[in-house]
Write an enzyme that holds these catalytic residues in place. Structure first.
Site: not given
Ligand code: NAP
Length: 251
Positions: A174, A178
């Site tokens: 991860y 990033k």
């Molecule tokens: P999340 O709730 O798991 O959402 C991830 C989203 O990405 C879901 O809609 C998932 O779809 C989608 N996805 C995964 N693989 C995909 C693919 N091949 N094609 C299209 N969609 C896909 O996680 P989140 O925390 O909201 O993450 C959103 C972004 O924020 C990510 O890039 C993550 O790395 C970043 N981020 C999150 C955090 C945190 O603390 N949460 C911190 C830093 C960065 P499905 O529902 O179909 O799985």
């Protein structure tokens, strides 16, 4: 051509992506809720107060990406904002705890298949989607690309021996994906410097979502604020930067 600005958010069926879509719709944009499962995207779009349309998009599937580019061109005739939000933290058992995810990404033990899968979504997917949407973004009066990165990607911070907690989470899946996404962000910004398009990376902060198994310090609404600000930058805003809502983040 569609009257309102149009924004495509990948992985917007839940989590931070859905919150970004919500906030952009509240600002009057038409939002395209990218979802690899169309039914989940439609259910999410129905919760948005404003102009929202679900669109099937798997960022690892070139045919799906090409179909979206053609559909946006045909149905809306424009794209002003692309938020590359879709991301995965690991590629293993969906029931792993956050601690197990971190452990599985450690440099000495990570499986190469998992590294490839995470890079496939978080890095190659972003390059593929961005390239496919560029013709539409170039035609926009204010094209904006926002790549959702992570504070865990910062090489400068992870290189600091005092950052013990951060270093304990810095692995080859991860975090490295990033960090590569940050490089991709800068490369697009450099390549598009002579255009109206601005390209930036944003760290949303440690947020309560499914990715973190419900752990986190921030709500999705808080996490969406800085990505939304970067999506709506005016003409003198930055490009080729990495930000959180306190300002620039060290690469
Ligand atoms: P999340 O709730 O798991 O959402 C991830 C989203 O990405 C879901 O809609 C998932 O779809 C989608 N996805 C995964 N693989 C995909 C693919 N091949 N094609 C299209 N969609 C896909 O996680 P989140 O925390 O909201 O993450 C959103 C972004 O924020 C990510 O890039 C993550 O790395 C970043 N981020 C999150 C955090 C945190 O603390 N949460 C911190 C830093 C960065 P499905 O529902 O179909 O799985």
């Amino acid at each position: 051509m569609h009257q309102q600005s149009v924004a495509l958010i990948t992985g917007a069926n839940k989590g931070i992506g859905l919150a970004i879509a919500n906030q952009l719709a509240a600002r009057g944009l038409t939002v395209l809720v990218g979802s690899r499962n169309l039914a989940r995207g439609q259910a999410a779009a129905a919760t948005i107060n404003g102009s929202a349309h679900a669109i099937q998009l798997d960022v690892t599937d070139q045919a799906s990406i090409a179909a979206v580019a053609a559909c946006v061109d045909r149905d809306f005739g424009r794209l002003d904002v692309l938020v590359n939000n879709a991301g995965i933290a690991h590629a293993g058992d969906p029931n792993l705890s956050l601690a197990e995810i971190v452990q599985s990404g450690r440099a000495s033990v990570a499986s190469l298949d998992a590294v490839r899968a995470v890079f496939g979504t978080n890095v190659f997917g972003v390059i593929a989607v961005t390239q496919a949407m560029l013709p539409l973004l170039r035609a926009s009066p204010a094209g904006r690309i926002v790549n959702i990165s992570s504070g865990r990607s910062s090489l400068a911070l992870a290189a600091d021996p005092a950052e013990t907690r951060r270093r304990a989470m810095f692995g080859v899946t991860y975090s490295a994906s990033k960090a590569a996404l940050n490089a991709v962000t800068l490369a697009f910004a450099i390549d598009l410097a002579a255009t109206r398009i601005k390209v930036n990376a944003v760290a949303p902060g440690f947020t309560v979502t499914d990715m973190n198994r419900g752990e986190g310090r921030r709500s999705v609404e808080e996490a969406a604020r800085e990505p939304v600000r970067m999506a709506l930058l005016d003409a003198d805003g930055p490009t080729g930067g990495f930000f959180d809502d306190s300002g620039p983040v060290p690469w």
